[in-house]
Design a protein around this motif. Sequence first.
Motif, mmCIF file in Angstrom:
data_model
loop_
_atom_site.group_PDB
_atom_site.id
_atom_site.type_symbol
_atom_site.label_atom_id
_atom_site.label_comp_id
_atom_site.label_asym_id
_atom_site.label_seq_id
_atom_site.Cartn_x
_atom_site.Cartn_y
_atom_site.Cartn_z
ATOM 1 N N ILE A 124 9.642 -20.026 55.308
ATOM 2 C CA ILE A 124 8.392 -19.628 54.657
ATOM 3 C C ILE A 124 7.355 -20.723 54.831
ATOM 4 N N PHE A 125 7.811 -21.956 54.702
ATOM 5 C CA PHE A 125 6.883 -23.070 54.865
ATOM 6 C C PHE A 125 6.243 -23.038 56.252
ATOM 7 N N PHE A 126 7.086 -22.833 57.249
ATOM 8 C CA PHE A 126 6.536 -22.852 58.611
ATOM 9 C C PHE A 126 5.643 -21.634 58.877
ATOM 10 N N VAL A 127 5.976 -20.504 58.238
ATOM 11 C CA VAL A 127 5.085 -19.350 58.393
ATOM 12 C C VAL A 127 3.750 -19.648 57.723
ATOM 13 N N GLY A 128 3.858 -20.222 56.516
ATOM 14 C CA GLY A 128 2.650 -20.552 55.779
ATOM 15 C C GLY A 128 1.773 -21.523 56.541
ATOM 16 N N SER A 129 2.408 -22.415 57.262
ATOM 17 C CA SER A 129 1.621 -23.383 58.016
ATOM 18 C C SER A 129 1.467 -22.921 59.465
ATOM 19 N N SER A 130 1.516 -21.614 59.651
ATOM 20 C CA SER A 130 1.417 -21.078 61.018
ATOM 21 C C SER A 130 0.128 -21.535 61.683
ATOM 22 N N TYR A 131 -0.829 -21.941 60.842
ATOM 23 C CA TYR A 131 -2.062 -22.486 61.390
ATOM 24 C C TYR A 131 -1.747 -23.624 62.366
ATOM 25 N N ILE A 132 -0.790 -24.458 61.960
ATOM 26 C CA ILE A 132 -0.453 -25.617 62.802
ATOM 27 C C ILE A 132 0.172 -25.142 64.114
ATOM 28 N N ILE A 133 1.031 -24.121 63.984
ATOM 29 C CA ILE A 133 1.688 -23.608 65.181
ATOM 30 C C ILE A 133 0.655 -22.977 66.111
ATOM 31 N N ARG A 134 -0.244 -22.226 65.502
ATOM 32 C CA ARG A 134 -1.325 -21.606 66.263
ATOM 33 C C ARG A 134 -2.114 -22.675 67.030
ATOM 34 N N TRP A 135 -2.415 -23.732 66.302
ATOM 35 C CA TRP A 135 -3.201 -24.824 66.866
ATOM 36 C C TRP A 135 -2.448 -25.456 68.033
ATOM 37 N N ALA A 136 -1.154 -25.672 67.821
ATOM 38 C CA ALA A 136 -0.359 -26.298 68.873
ATOM 39 C C ALA A 136 -0.310 -25.397 70.111
ATOM 40 N N LEU A 137 -0.164 -24.090 69.866
ATOM 41 C CA LEU A 137 -0.120 -23.148 70.991
ATOM 42 C C LEU A 137 -1.443 -23.163 71.753
ATOM 43 N N ILE A 194 15.952 -24.724 62.849
ATOM 44 C CA ILE A 194 16.226 -26.080 63.334
ATOM 45 C C ILE A 194 16.191 -27.084 62.180
ATOM 46 N N ALA A 195 15.170 -26.930 61.326
ATOM 47 C CA ALA A 195 15.078 -27.831 60.178
ATOM 48 C C ALA A 195 16.306 -27.676 59.298
ATOM 49 N N GLY A 196 16.751 -26.422 59.126
ATOM 50 C CA GLY A 196 17.953 -26.167 58.343
ATOM 51 C C GLY A 196 19.161 -26.872 58.957
ATOM 52 N N ALA A 197 19.242 -26.804 60.299
ATOM 53 C CA ALA A 197 20.352 -27.457 60.996
ATOM 54 C C ALA A 197 20.328 -28.955 60.743
ATOM 55 N N ILE A 198 19.140 -29.524 60.811
ATOM 56 C CA ILE A 198 19.028 -30.972 60.596
ATOM 57 C C ILE A 198 19.488 -31.336 59.195
ATOM 58 N N ILE A 199 19.096 -30.498 58.231
ATOM 59 C CA ILE A 199 19.506 -30.797 56.858
ATOM 60 C C ILE A 199 21.013 -30.676 56.709
ATOM 61 N N LEU A 216 4.450 -14.522 68.741
ATOM 62 C CA LEU A 216 5.037 -15.842 68.953
ATOM 63 C C LEU A 216 5.048 -16.681 67.691
ATOM 64 N N VAL A 217 3.965 -16.609 66.936
ATOM 65 C CA VAL A 217 3.852 -17.490 65.777
ATOM 66 C C VAL A 217 5.003 -17.296 64.788
ATOM 67 N N PRO A 218 5.297 -16.045 64.357
ATOM 68 C CA PRO A 218 6.437 -15.913 63.442
ATOM 69 C C PRO A 218 7.771 -16.290 64.083
ATOM 70 N N ILE A 219 7.945 -15.985 65.362
ATOM 71 C CA ILE A 219 9.219 -16.324 66.005
ATOM 72 C C ILE A 219 9.415 -17.828 66.003
ATOM 73 N N ILE A 220 8.369 -18.550 66.371
ATOM 74 C CA ILE A 220 8.477 -20.007 66.376
ATOM 75 C C ILE A 220 8.694 -20.539 64.967
ATOM 76 N N SER A 221 8.022 -19.915 63.991
ATOM 77 C CA SER A 221 8.219 -20.341 62.597
ATOM 78 C C SER A 221 9.681 -20.244 62.214
ATOM 79 N N VAL A 222 10.282 -19.093 62.552
ATOM 80 C CA VAL A 222 11.677 -18.881 62.193
ATOM 81 C C VAL A 222 12.564 -19.905 62.897
ATOM 82 N N LEU A 223 12.314 -20.110 64.192
ATOM 83 C CA LEU A 223 13.123 -21.068 64.936
ATOM 84 C C LEU A 223 13.009 -22.462 64.332
ATOM 85 N N LEU A 224 11.772 -22.869 64.017
ATOM 86 C CA LEU A 224 11.582 -24.191 63.424
ATOM 87 C C LEU A 224 12.318 -24.293 62.097
ATOM 88 N N GLY A 225 12.274 -23.201 61.307
ATOM 89 C CA GLY A 225 12.990 -23.188 60.034
ATOM 90 C C GLY A 225 14.477 -23.366 60.250
#
Lengths: 509, 348
Positions: free
Chosen positions: B327-340, B21-26, B10-19
């Motif tokens: 990559i940023f979101f993968v690197g900060s997967s700690y945060i995603i882990r924490w949220a999960l 989404i962030a790309g879309a916003i930009i 889940l963590v990498p999948i969510i990282s990619v999705l967040l990336g």
Amino acid sequence: MENHVIEMLNIRKEFPGIVANDNITIQLKKGEIHALLGENGAGKSTLMNVLFGLYQPEKGEIKVKGKKVNITDPNVANDLGIGMVHQHFMLVDTFTVTQNIILGHEPKKFGFIDLKKAEKEVADLSERYGLKVDPYAKIRDISVGMQQRVEILKTLYRGAEVLILDEPTAVLTPQEIEELIKILKSLVNEGISIILITHKLKEIMEVCDRCTVIRKGQGIGTVNVAETSTDELASLMVGREVSFTTEKQDANPGKTVLSVKDLRVKDNRKVEMVKGLNLDVKAGEIVGIAGVDGNGQSELIEAITGLKSIESGSIFLNDKEITNLSPRKVTQSGVSHIPQDRHKFGLVLDFPIGENMVLQSYYQKPFSKNGILSFNNIYDKAKRLIEEYDVRTPSEYTKARALSGGNQQKAIIAREVDRSPDLIIAAQPTRGLDVGAIEFIHKKLIEERDKGRAVLLISFELDEVMNVSDRIAVMFDGNIIANVLPQETNEQELGLLMAGSNQAKEGAQ
Amino acid sequence: MFSNRMFNLLVPIISVLLGLIAGAIIMLSFGYNPIDGYIALWNGAFGSPYFFGETIRQVTPYILTGLAIAFAFKTGLFNIGAEGQVIVGWLAAVWIGTTVDAPMFIHLPLALIAAAVAGGLWGFIPGLLKAKLGVHEVIITIMMNYIALYVSNGIIRDVLTDSKDSTDTIKESAALSANWIMELTSYSRLHYGIIVALAAAVFMWFLLEKTTTGYELRSVGLNKHASEYAGMSVSKNIILAMVISGGFAGLAGAMEGLGTFGYMPTHSAFTNIGFDGIAVALLGGNNAFGVILAALLFGVLKIGALNMPTVAGVPSELVEIVIALIIFFVGSSYIIRWALLRLKKEGN
Ligand SMILES: Nc1ncnc2c1ncn2[C@@H]1O[C@H](COP(=O)(O)OP(=O)(O)OP(=O)(O)O)[C@@H](O)[C@H]1O
Ligand SMILES: [Mg+2]
């Protein structure tokens, strides 16, 4: 109504495949020292981790000063005045005492950490409770006993009124234990309430007011220490009678298995720790090394097992020289080693317990064929050892990290004894084990002796040395300064010898 | 609610999705239509046989450098030197490919082996220094990257050619490319290398999980003290891990030299294949199968991005930003882990 600071009522906590706590109730009165007693893997650490907010219980409720609370994480526990010193410390090695204590709660001045103020506060606290901690020392430079006091100070600094100590005495020398007990008493005088986990019934009798017993995850009940005995506590916890003195026949020593001659070893700081030591261990005898920690015991073991190279001297095993052989060669020549520090040396914590069972023999048949591991054989073996040595684990595939401290130790002992070596070096083999397990390990060591193996036992525990050894070698300042027979000595004499009082008399170098 | 395994997925999948989404916003905030952008990206990667071929071609070296980094990680080492190992591997492959005369069944394997050996040697040096002198591998591998870059440029100019900025083309018998694949993919540069890369992934999995050697490597990576206690040689395993890791990266170089390009140009800057491998390994959870998936994603993003400026008008720099965000979101997967974990707690 009684004045309870903490009440944990009917707590249940499950892990995959295991119920670690099932319907456990513990009530802590203000200003008491309350023991939590149970076999290895009974669920003590788990219960305390629930109280400290590291785990969420599946059932049950927790009340602090009569009010129901929901401790979702350790910060909440901190705010409620609950502090915990874990079985394995959590300190930053390269930080100073003060830096470790304030970590996460730094006092600030103009947005910068006010270290001066913190140091003063730490010094004051240390003074007040008689902890004698140097606020400026780096963690890696201070003894384990001191590190533990730092952990205690850390909780006090955060305003803890309830202190949870998970097996604090398992890592301490007898002298340090006495000092800790004094500290605990002074803490209680200041109104702090303490939950103390320990396997040492003597300590419970000495300092605790009440004792809650759990067995295999079940709450058995709470007793007043004044109205009980060590025998009753032991049978409450194990569910059967436990004998404290180990039954054994007289030794029947054969030929010399281990022979150490004029051994000199330096430690990592290049200080000579073993200073021309001579020692023989024969087949079929247990030689116990008694001594205060830091008198060269670790260096002696590391030299024999090949973990440290020596300065001079020689080591023979069955008349073959093993001086400065690699650990692999030493193992192959028939030496087993139960290491003092099980997390650092004994186990790869992130390997399944099954893979840990073949840590030295993975490359041999039947665990490996042509360089390919045979997991069937590895796990079959692990399963057998787990059953034989009563290692409590959900399965042989469970990571070693998830086992309780005592069960990790049992796993190591199973592995080392099972290799049927000529020489077993057992360093603090029963540290952190419950009385039932200690009895079992002692029996095993004696059994191995009776099979004709040589056993070298290193222990800071006088009881253990007296009970198990056939011969006691007292180690002081890098040398064996006396050889005594357990039936001809007593704890007092040993204590004096260990303090080096024999040195002048014997004229040892 | 989640098992551990699910969690790691889940963590990498969510990282990619967040990336994404962030790309879309930009894209939105710069006035581009993110849906058009992502459609163009998708088509740019899979929309035609040509694009598909190019994507897989790009994935090939990514798998190998991803494996290189992941392998080192598993043994507790951080091999930043994959970049340099790619370069020396490329050079060695092309050197053999241009100078040796032999039938294909000898020439091609020989060139591949040369690349792996060269990469392995480039890993051996920092491994040796780490094992014997305790020098940190990150520092040495960074320096080795520069040495590789400039030495290989020098060799191309002064040894392999007469002051030219590219080597000759390798001989047919050393080439990974094949006409029928090119024809099938409308003349993309897709080549047999993908088979090498997939085989390397299987090799890594097998070596680490099934063999005695792998047991030692994992053990040393997780606990040096216990490994030493158990009689393993920590230095031997550190060196071996760096050599194998370097070998993977060297093969990545061979993919470029024997497959994509068929020659080696002098480089004025790093190829980035090695550095991107760090992100691939991280996203793939340092696991051989995960690395394949992560490399696929990176390949898709890299090649698909080429289509975004022409079709959707989105500048390709933006795609770089999206990759960086992932990559940023993968690197900060700690945060995603924490949220999960939070979610999990509240779920109970
Ligand atoms: N994180 C975890 N995941 C899975 N199982 C666990 C975990 N922590 C503990 N357990 C299991 O729960 C049981 C209770 O463990 P716990 O550590 O509480 O025992 P303990 O009473 O503290 O024992 P010891 O005296 O040996 O320290 C054990 O069977 C252990 O294997
Ligand atoms: Mg415990």
